[in-house]
Design a protein around this motif. Structure first.
Motif, PDB file in Angstrom:
ATOM      1  N   GLY A   1       0.837  -1.204   0.000  1.00 45.90           N
ATOM      2  CA  GLY A   1       0.000   0.000   0.000  1.00 45.90           C
ATOM      3  C   GLY A   1       0.864   1.243   0.000  1.00 45.90           C
ATOM      4  N   SER A   2       0.222   2.389   0.039  1.00 48.26           N
ATOM      5  CA  SER A   2       0.948   3.658   0.059  1.00 48.26           C
ATOM      6  C   SER A   2       1.630   3.857   1.405  1.00 48.26           C
ATOM      7  CB  SER A   2      -0.012   4.825  -0.177  1.00 48.26           C
ATOM      8  OG  SER A   2      -0.609   4.721  -1.437  1.00 48.26           O
ATOM      9  N   ILE A   3       2.890   4.224   1.355  1.00 50.07           N
ATOM     10  CA  ILE A   3       3.627   4.491   2.588  1.00 50.07           C
ATOM     11  C   ILE A   3       3.372   5.938   2.982  1.00 50.07           C
ATOM     12  CG2 ILE A   3       5.902   4.667   3.654  1.00 50.07           C
ATOM     13  CD1 ILE A   3       6.822   2.421   1.792  1.00 50.07           C
ATOM     14  N   VAL A   4       2.815   6.136   4.174  1.00 44.82           N
ATOM     15  CA  VAL A   4       2.515   7.469   4.682  1.00 44.82           C
ATOM     16  C   VAL A   4       3.734   8.044   5.391  1.00 44.82           C
ATOM     17  CG1 VAL A   4       1.055   8.786   6.270  1.00 44.82           C
ATOM     18  CG2 VAL A   4       0.072   6.922   4.929  1.00 44.82           C
ATOM     19  N   GLU A   5       4.375   7.220   6.206  1.00 42.79           N
ATOM     20  CA  GLU A   5       5.522   7.675   6.979  1.00 42.79           C
ATOM     21  C   GLU A   5       6.403   6.486   7.289  1.00 42.79           C
ATOM     22  OE1 GLU A   5       6.355  10.632  10.727  1.00 42.79           O
ATOM     23  OE2 GLU A   5       4.406   9.682  10.566  1.00 42.79           O
ATOM     24  N   LYS A   6       7.715   6.724   7.314  1.00 43.03           N
ATOM     25  CA  LYS A   6       8.685   5.682   7.642  1.00 43.03           C
ATOM     26  C   LYS A   6       9.483   6.158   8.848  1.00 43.03           C
ATOM     27  CE  LYS A   6      10.269   6.178   3.499  1.00 43.03           C
ATOM     28  NZ  LYS A   6      11.046   6.121   2.261  1.00 43.03           N
ATOM     29  N   LYS A   7       9.448   5.372   9.916  1.00 38.58           N
ATOM     30  CA  LYS A   7      10.212   5.718  11.107  1.00 38.58           C
ATOM     31  C   LYS A   7      11.061   4.530  11.521  1.00 38.58           C
ATOM     32  CE  LYS A   7       7.331   9.281  13.066  1.00 38.58           C
ATOM     33  NZ  LYS A   7       6.690   9.797  14.267  1.00 38.58           N
ATOM     34  N   ALA A   8      12.277   4.816  11.930  1.00 41.45           N
ATOM     35  CA  ALA A   8      13.180   3.798  12.457  1.00 41.45           C
ATOM     36  C   ALA A   8      13.476   4.158  13.909  1.00 41.45           C
ATOM     37  CB  ALA A   8      14.467   3.758  11.640  1.00 41.45           C
TER      38      ALA A   8
ATOM     39  N   PHE B   1       3.460   4.684  21.564  1.00 41.59           N
ATOM     40  CA  PHE B   1       2.903   6.044  21.635  1.00 41.59           C
ATOM     41  C   PHE B   1       2.736   6.642  20.243  1.00 41.59           C
ATOM     42  CE2 PHE B   1       4.574   6.854  26.169  1.00 41.59           C
ATOM     43  CZ  PHE B   1       3.340   6.594  26.721  1.00 41.59           C
ATOM     44  N   THR B   2       3.753   6.492  19.417  1.00 39.37           N
ATOM     45  CA  THR B   2       3.704   7.046  18.068  1.00 39.37           C
ATOM     46  C   THR B   2       2.592   6.404  17.249  1.00 39.37           C
ATOM     47  OG1 THR B   2       6.066   7.525  18.147  1.00 39.37           O
ATOM     48  CG2 THR B   2       5.049   7.450  15.966  1.00 39.37           C
ATOM     49  N   ALA B   3       2.466   5.092  17.326  1.00 39.94           N
ATOM     50  CA  ALA B   3       1.429   4.389  16.560  1.00 39.94           C
ATOM     51  C   ALA B   3       0.030   4.812  16.988  1.00 39.94           C
ATOM     52  CB  ALA B   3       1.597   2.882  16.718  1.00 39.94           C
TER      53      ALA B   3
ATOM     54  N   TYR C   1      -3.293   6.219   9.153  1.00 45.98           N
ATOM     55  CA  TYR C   1      -2.951   4.999   8.417  1.00 45.98           C
ATOM     56  C   TYR C   1      -4.021   3.920   8.616  1.00 45.98           C
ATOM     57  CZ  TYR C   1      -1.256   3.361  12.978  1.00 45.98           C
ATOM     58  OH  TYR C   1      -1.165   3.008  14.295  1.00 45.98           O
ATOM     59  N   ASP C   2      -4.020   2.969   7.677  1.00 45.62           N
ATOM     60  CA  ASP C   2      -4.906   1.807   7.771  1.00 45.62           C
ATOM     61  C   ASP C   2      -4.130   0.547   8.117  1.00 45.62           C
ATOM     62  OD1 ASP C   2      -7.229   3.228   6.979  1.00 45.62           O
ATOM     63  OD2 ASP C   2      -6.525   3.133   4.903  1.00 45.62           O
ATOM     64  N   LEU C   3      -2.847   0.550   7.788  1.00 46.84           N
ATOM     65  CA  LEU C   3      -1.981  -0.613   7.958  1.00 46.84           C
ATOM     66  C   LEU C   3      -0.688  -0.164   8.610  1.00 46.84           C
ATOM     67  CD1 LEU C   3      -0.971  -3.549   7.166  1.00 46.84           C
ATOM     68  CD2 LEU C   3      -0.211  -2.500   5.029  1.00 46.84           C
ATOM     69  N   LEU C   4      -0.282  -0.877   9.643  1.00 43.76           N
ATOM     70  CA  LEU C   4       0.985  -0.595  10.311  1.00 43.76           C
ATOM     71  C   LEU C   4       1.904  -1.785  10.072  1.00 43.76           C
ATOM     72  CD1 LEU C   4       2.647   1.204  12.323  1.00 43.76           C
ATOM     73  CD2 LEU C   4       1.763  -0.290  14.112  1.00 43.76           C
ATOM     74  N   VAL C   5       3.083  -1.531   9.537  1.00 45.99           N
ATOM     75  CA  VAL C   5       4.083  -2.584   9.372  1.00 45.99           C
ATOM     76  C   VAL C   5       5.101  -2.410  10.494  1.00 45.99           C
ATOM     77  CG1 VAL C   5       5.847  -3.592   7.891  1.00 45.99           C
ATOM     78  CG2 VAL C   5       3.752  -2.648   6.878  1.00 45.99           C
ATOM     79  N   LEU C   6       5.163  -3.393  11.372  1.00 46.20           N
ATOM     80  CA  LEU C   6       6.109  -3.371  12.491  1.00 46.20           C
ATOM     81  C   LEU C   6       7.348  -4.146  12.087  1.00 46.20           C
ATOM     82  CD1 LEU C   6       4.012  -4.142  15.709  1.00 46.20           C
ATOM     83  CD2 LEU C   6       5.254  -2.050  15.193  1.00 46.20           C
TER      84      LEU C   6
END
Length: 167
Positions: A29-36, A89-91, A98-103
């Motif tokens: 899907g579309s990536i809204v934000e990428k955090k490491a 907290f961020t999630a 977002y609709d989908l969270l990739v952990l």
């Protein structure tokens, strides 16, 4: 951090090719934000994290890097530092975006987050990691072990130092 360490254990120290990982995730899907998220040693005099080359690579790929210093006890010994609370907290704070969270973690400490996102917010949660615990695998929408095709041919000297590479 967890993604880096567990993958190194499973694949004999081989590093993740984050570009391949991003390409794979883009197909979901579309990536809204990428955090490491992670923890690193920090130079006390400059405040710089000692792993700047890894941070630079992540930032070059468009990640917002959220690193915390490794804490030390009164004896100066390193204590366990985790980013799980920051991830949770961020999630939750960003849940409307977002609709989908990739952990990219297989930490079982993230089970409450996974459960809450699925039950209370009707979100899909995909765990993309190595050595995923069965309890996290069972409660995520989907669990994907990082395949060898998402690895670089280079190895790391130690699990905790992302920019110490072997030829």
């Amino acid at each position: 951090s967890n993604l880096f360490t567990r993958n190194g254990r499973k694949h004999n120290g081989r590093r993740i090719n984050y570009k391949s990982l991003l390409d794979y995730v883009s197909g979901l899907g579309s990536i809204v934000e990428k955090k490491a998220f992670g923890a690193q040693d920090q130079d006390e005099s400059t405040g710089e994290f000692n792993n700047q080359s890894f941070v630079a690579v992540m930032e070059q790929d468009g990640f917002t890097v959220v690193y915390k210093p490794i804490h030390k006890n009164q004896k100066g010994e390193k204590c366990k530092t985790t980013s799980n609370v920051e991830i949770a907290f961020t999630a939750i704070e960003d849940v409307a975006n977002y609709d989908l969270l990739v952990l990219g973690s297989s930490e079982v400490d993230l089970l409450p987050l996974t459960d809450r996102l699925r039950a209370e917010h009707n979100k899909e949660v995909i765990v993309l990691a190595s050595l995923i615990d069965d309890s996290l695998r069972d409660r995520a929408t989907m669990a994907i072990e990082i395949p060898v095709s998402m690895l670089l041919n280079r190895k790391i000297k130690g699990e905790k130092n992302a920019d110490a590479l072997l030829p």
